[in-house]
Write an enzyme that holds these catalytic residues in place. Sequence first.
Site, PDB file in Angstrom:
ATOM      1  CG  HIS A 141      -5.311   6.083  -0.844  1.00 27.41           C
ATOM      2  ND1 HIS A 141      -6.161   4.997  -0.761  1.00 27.41           N
ATOM      3  CD2 HIS A 141      -5.387   6.518  -2.129  1.00 27.41           C
ATOM      4  CE1 HIS A 141      -6.728   4.794  -1.939  1.00 27.41           C
ATOM      5  NE2 HIS A 141      -6.268   5.708  -2.783  1.00 27.41           N
ATOM      6  CE1 TYR A 146      -3.373   5.307   6.063  1.00 22.47           C
ATOM      7  CE2 TYR A 146      -4.018   4.653   3.849  1.00 22.47           C
ATOM      8  CZ  TYR A 146      -4.366   5.019   5.145  1.00 22.47           C
ATOM      9  OH  TYR A 146      -5.681   5.090   5.514  1.00 22.47           O
ATOM     10  CG  HIS A 186      -2.067   0.950   1.118  1.00 27.07           C
ATOM     11  ND1 HIS A 186      -2.121   1.971   0.195  1.00 27.07           N
ATOM     12  CD2 HIS A 186      -3.231   1.039   1.816  1.00 27.07           C
ATOM     13  CE1 HIS A 186      -3.244   2.642   0.330  1.00 27.07           C
ATOM     14  NE2 HIS A 186      -3.942   2.099   1.317  1.00 27.07           N
TER      15      HIS A 186
END
Length: 626
Positions: free
Chosen positions: A182, A184, A179
Amino acid sequence: MTATTTAGTTTGNALFQEARIGSMTLRNRLVQAPIFTQFATTWGEVSERLIEYHRARARGGVGLIITENTSIDWELGRTVGNPMRIDHDRFRAGLTDLVEAVHNEGAKIAVQLHHTGRQNSQGNTERNEPPIAPTAGITSAFGTPPRAIELDEIPGLVDLYAQGARRAVAAGFDAVELHGAHGYLLSQFLSPKTNKRDDGYGGSLQNRARFALEVVAAVRTQIGPDVPLLYRLSVEEPYEGGLSLEDGLLFCEMLDPHVDALDITGGNYDTAMTLLPMVPPGSLLSYAKAVKARVSVPVIGVGRLTWLLDDLEKAVVNGELDFVALGRSQLADPETPRKTELKEPQRVRRCIAVNECVSRWMFNGQRTQCVINPALSQEKRAADARRTVGRARHVLVVGAGPAGCETALLLAERGHSVELVERADRIGGQLHAWSAASVFRTEIGNMIAFYGHELERLGVDVRLGVDATGLDLTGYDDVLLATGTEYATRPDGTVDAVAMLADRTLPPADDLSVFGAGETAMFAALWLAEQGKRVTLCSPAGDVGIDTNDMQRGHLAGLLAQLGVTTRTDVQPPPTGTVVWAGERVASAVLADRVDGEHVQVVGTRLRGGRMYEATQSGFWTAARI
């Protein structure tokens, strides 16, 4: 590592042909995007609820499921709430159960390895420590200033990802996704907005990309060359100082030799309306197409794409895209892929993108729900509720709004004989009012059409223009009153906002006041402004849209401002001029004298209050008890 996609031997729609990501063969090109559900246990273990949620979506026909953000660092790096975790070998058993459930339904599953970095709150860490970030003090939408990651901590952080990947392979996952989107941790190192370091991990794009590339290399060492590695990336952060599109594309080129697919999105939680769009479908698709033009590995696109599947088939055929990710739409209807493949798109409950799932529940630490899918998070119980009954009953449902339609549909699906009567000359109830303004006209109109199609398919006897007060109720085994709400009071001379919106009846005055504190008042002001009226929205509360979620409220407020609507709060109704009334509503009193709680019951917002979520939930679960 270069990966390829190859069409299978099936014919027809390209979206439903076999395709490959690295060594992994998928039954189609539809991917369930990672969606945080909070269906895991409080301590991050896989729960039966989480398994049944994934099982339903695998059974619904998607080719690949990517799990929600799965924590590699429970102490400092888990997202707020209770995500899945993969930070210790003890979680392998539950993760294996999840994998098996998905495999048994014919789909593949990838785990998404996740670390929040600065996008965390101090109160969410195990020892009440500040969150960590490449650079100290740069707060996020979550509001807690982070501390800086020390140089000697970086190898340990890299190893957290690597060990999570090792456990994923041991649990049987088909692929691993990092991930890096977004806002992070991985994207925080990449972004010049959040990375102000002056060592080898900051400054130039090459340095800012170093941490992510080290993570990719360490994960590859753990999973070997044959397990597909996906990387999710916000290719642009559309705010001042954020990652530029060109830098994002250059980073994709850096990743290209080392990963098997790129999962492309945009934005972070400081620009939440980008990553959770409420705007027309496909707003993020240009990012995926831009990446596809620069890399050799398959590219996954996302962004309300359920509405664009015909166009996306052409995009796949033309080489502009490889896989289509469905996010919130899979919450609304897990059978979207199967229904689409069977050429039954009219049967799909299409996400209406009001973001209640995220802003009302997820952001408030609650399990994710959906305003139009009452089975979400209760898949096993809902499947039991749909079983055919042993003895059919003759049931009358009064009111064909969302509650009445949901009630009638489940009753008919279970084998009951159902009559649905409606005072108006059409089904839909207040949905017609909510569809007046352009913002959700297509979505709500589609929902009305969905109910109409399903009522006909299931053989519900729908009778329109019927005043239920004149009906003989004695011939029915059960009577369910789904007649919604009515105004507590409405002063003489005011315009009924709901009736105005539903009938598209435009008041003649050029200057209008809308009175009300809820979402209906915002929709009324919006529609009137779209018709060229000069509008003042007057709320008796300290805000407007107080009955809806923060993202929806902000979205509508922005549209009202664009159209020049003046908003006043903590005010009373204006004493003069034309006033459109959207004041307090209370339970309908239709046939109130006949309600006994057994033969005649109330259902929907008449029972629970609220709006569409309460209507659909009450309708479905009341029908499940009959």
